[in-house]
Scaffold this motif. Sequence first.
Motif, mmCIF file in Angstrom:
data_model
loop_
_atom_site.group_PDB
_atom_site.id
_atom_site.type_symbol
_atom_site.label_atom_id
_atom_site.label_comp_id
_atom_site.label_asym_id
_atom_site.label_seq_id
_atom_site.Cartn_x
_atom_site.Cartn_y
_atom_site.Cartn_z
ATOM 1 N N MET A 20 82.946 58.414 52.939
ATOM 2 C CA MET A 20 82.515 59.079 54.167
ATOM 3 C C MET A 20 83.145 60.461 54.204
ATOM 4 N N ASN A 21 82.352 61.460 54.614
ATOM 5 C CA ASN A 21 82.936 62.745 54.978
ATOM 6 C C ASN A 21 83.138 62.736 56.502
ATOM 7 N N ALA A 22 83.636 63.837 57.050
ATOM 8 C CA ALA A 22 83.954 63.862 58.479
ATOM 9 C C ALA A 22 82.714 63.559 59.321
ATOM 10 N N ASP A 23 81.571 64.079 58.907
ATOM 11 C CA ASP A 23 80.346 63.887 59.681
ATOM 12 C C ASP A 23 79.891 62.417 59.626
ATOM 13 N N ALA A 24 79.963 61.812 58.444
ATOM 14 C CA ALA A 24 79.575 60.400 58.308
ATOM 15 C C ALA A 24 80.484 59.514 59.151
ATOM 16 N N LEU A 25 81.776 59.797 59.131
ATOM 17 C CA LEU A 25 82.729 59.010 59.923
ATOM 18 C C LEU A 25 82.428 59.152 61.412
ATOM 19 N N LYS A 26 82.185 60.389 61.849
ATOM 20 C CA LYS A 26 81.883 60.659 63.263
ATOM 21 C C LYS A 26 80.614 59.923 63.703
ATOM 22 N N ARG A 27 79.593 59.998 62.865
ATOM 23 C CA ARG A 27 78.331 59.329 63.233
ATOM 24 C C ARG A 27 78.478 57.818 63.258
ATOM 25 N N THR A 28 79.255 57.278 62.322
ATOM 26 C CA THR A 28 79.482 55.834 62.303
ATOM 27 C C THR A 28 80.205 55.399 63.572
ATOM 28 N N ILE A 29 81.233 56.142 63.962
ATOM 29 C CA ILE A 29 81.986 55.816 65.185
ATOM 30 C C ILE A 29 81.080 55.910 66.408
ATOM 31 N N GLU A 30 80.285 56.953 66.480
ATOM 32 C CA GLU A 30 79.475 57.176 67.678
ATOM 33 C C GLU A 30 78.305 56.203 67.794
ATOM 34 N N THR A 31 77.709 55.856 66.648
ATOM 35 C CA THR A 31 76.485 55.039 66.703
ATOM 36 C C THR A 31 76.738 53.560 66.453
ATOM 37 N N GLY A 32 77.882 53.213 65.826
ATOM 38 C CA GLY A 32 78.128 51.815 65.473
ATOM 39 C C GLY A 32 77.272 51.339 64.310
ATOM 40 N N GLU A 33 76.652 52.277 63.596
ATOM 41 C CA GLU A 33 75.936 51.950 62.362
ATOM 42 C C GLU A 33 76.527 52.797 61.231
ATOM 43 N N ALA A 42 92.656 49.544 64.690
ATOM 44 C CA ALA A 42 91.203 49.576 64.847
ATOM 45 C C ALA A 42 90.776 50.906 65.440
ATOM 46 N N VAL A 43 89.586 51.335 65.049
ATOM 47 C CA VAL A 43 88.965 52.551 65.562
ATOM 48 C C VAL A 43 87.876 52.109 66.542
ATOM 49 N N PRO A 44 88.035 52.394 67.840
ATOM 50 C CA PRO A 44 87.006 51.968 68.791
ATOM 51 C C PRO A 44 85.678 52.672 68.526
ATOM 52 N N LEU A 45 84.592 51.951 68.711
ATOM 53 C CA LEU A 45 83.259 52.471 68.383
ATOM 54 C C LEU A 45 82.482 52.820 69.649
ATOM 55 N N GLY A 46 81.445 53.606 69.453
ATOM 56 C CA GLY A 46 80.499 53.874 70.535
ATOM 57 C C GLY A 46 80.877 55.028 71.436
ATOM 58 N N LYS A 47 81.933 55.768 71.060
ATOM 59 C CA LYS A 47 82.341 56.892 71.893
ATOM 60 C C LYS A 47 82.304 58.184 71.088
ATOM 61 N N ALA A 48 81.945 59.265 71.736
ATOM 62 C CA ALA A 48 82.043 60.579 71.106
ATOM 63 C C ALA A 48 83.387 61.194 71.493
ATOM 64 N N GLY A 49 83.831 62.161 70.726
ATOM 65 C CA GLY A 49 85.060 62.883 71.059
ATOM 66 C C GLY A 49 86.302 62.238 70.481
ATOM 67 N N ALA A 50 87.454 62.533 71.099
ATOM 68 C CA ALA A 50 88.747 62.088 70.570
ATOM 69 C C ALA A 50 88.810 60.555 70.506
ATOM 70 N N VAL A 51 89.459 60.063 69.471
ATOM 71 C CA VAL A 51 89.522 58.625 69.223
ATOM 72 C C VAL A 51 90.980 58.164 69.328
ATOM 73 N N THR A 52 91.221 57.140 70.127
ATOM 74 C CA THR A 52 92.558 56.558 70.238
ATOM 75 C C THR A 52 92.573 55.221 69.513
ATOM 76 N N LEU A 53 93.419 55.115 68.511
ATOM 77 C CA LEU A 53 93.490 53.896 67.702
ATOM 78 C C LEU A 53 94.121 52.760 68.496
#
Lengths: 143, 143
Positions: A44-57, B116-127
């Motif tokens: 994953m690059n930064a963008d892939a990681l960000k999209r995975t976190i935001e979308t859950g896919e 764990a990295v919480p999912l479904g949120k944009a912006g800063a991430v709190t582990l």
Amino acid sequence: MSGKPTPHDIEEGRLLAPKFDASGLVACVATDATTGDVLMVAHMNADALKRTIETGEAWYYSRSRQSLWKKGESSGHVQRVVEMRVDCDQDAIWIKVEQAGPGACHTGRRSCFYRAVPLGKAGAVTLEFREGKTFDPKTVYDK
Amino acid sequence: MSGKPTPHDIEEGRLLAPKFDASGLVACVATDATTGDVLMVAHMNADALKRTIETGEAWYYSRSRQSLWKKGESSGHVQRVVEMRVDCDQDAIWIKVEQAGPGACHTGRRSCFYRAVPLGKAGAVTLEFREGKTFDPKTVYDK
């Protein structure tokens, strides 16, 4: 905290501070949330990681194609992320996923790790197949 | 077969032909043979891979120390390899291990993936911490 995170911040802190390598990538292991089997290892690059976190896919970065890539974008075999973990020095990601469709591997198998390496021998190694094909990659990918 | 293996040889053949990167390394995922949890992600060079296959205990290559490294050589927390798999394009290894001692992580935890990295949120991430320490790394490593 200000400035660059210290090793202690990275290991014991609550701030996600991924340590991307010289190519801007972290390794990502995807395991099957039900069986625990490793399905694939990708990057994953930064963008892939960000999209995975935001979308859950699951999104990855393809080193061979040099492009961002949503898993399943051509095959439909998307990965819903049940849980994401980051490791101590934050240069690796582990995602537990629900794998849609018959498999994760572009060769047509459930897992990319379909061959075992026999242990306890010196010299040439003959791999042992442990998984057969679950789909025909030609009909899934060559559309 | 003679000469360089083709992509088909690499994916569908029985010859172990690891695709080491520019630094001479492949990624290796170690999972707990009992729980299926990912314990760590590390790297192997050709020598580490050979020794792991021959001895059935995990050897790695440390990028930070630039040296071959037997897991547990200082801590005693060796990893007995129950099974080794190689992935489709042979640039990643998966080992299922019996982890000796209280953990695999140099921070004093069972797994390196304790946050764990919480999912479904944009912006800063709190582990979110999911695992506490199972041993004191100072007494285990600083001998």
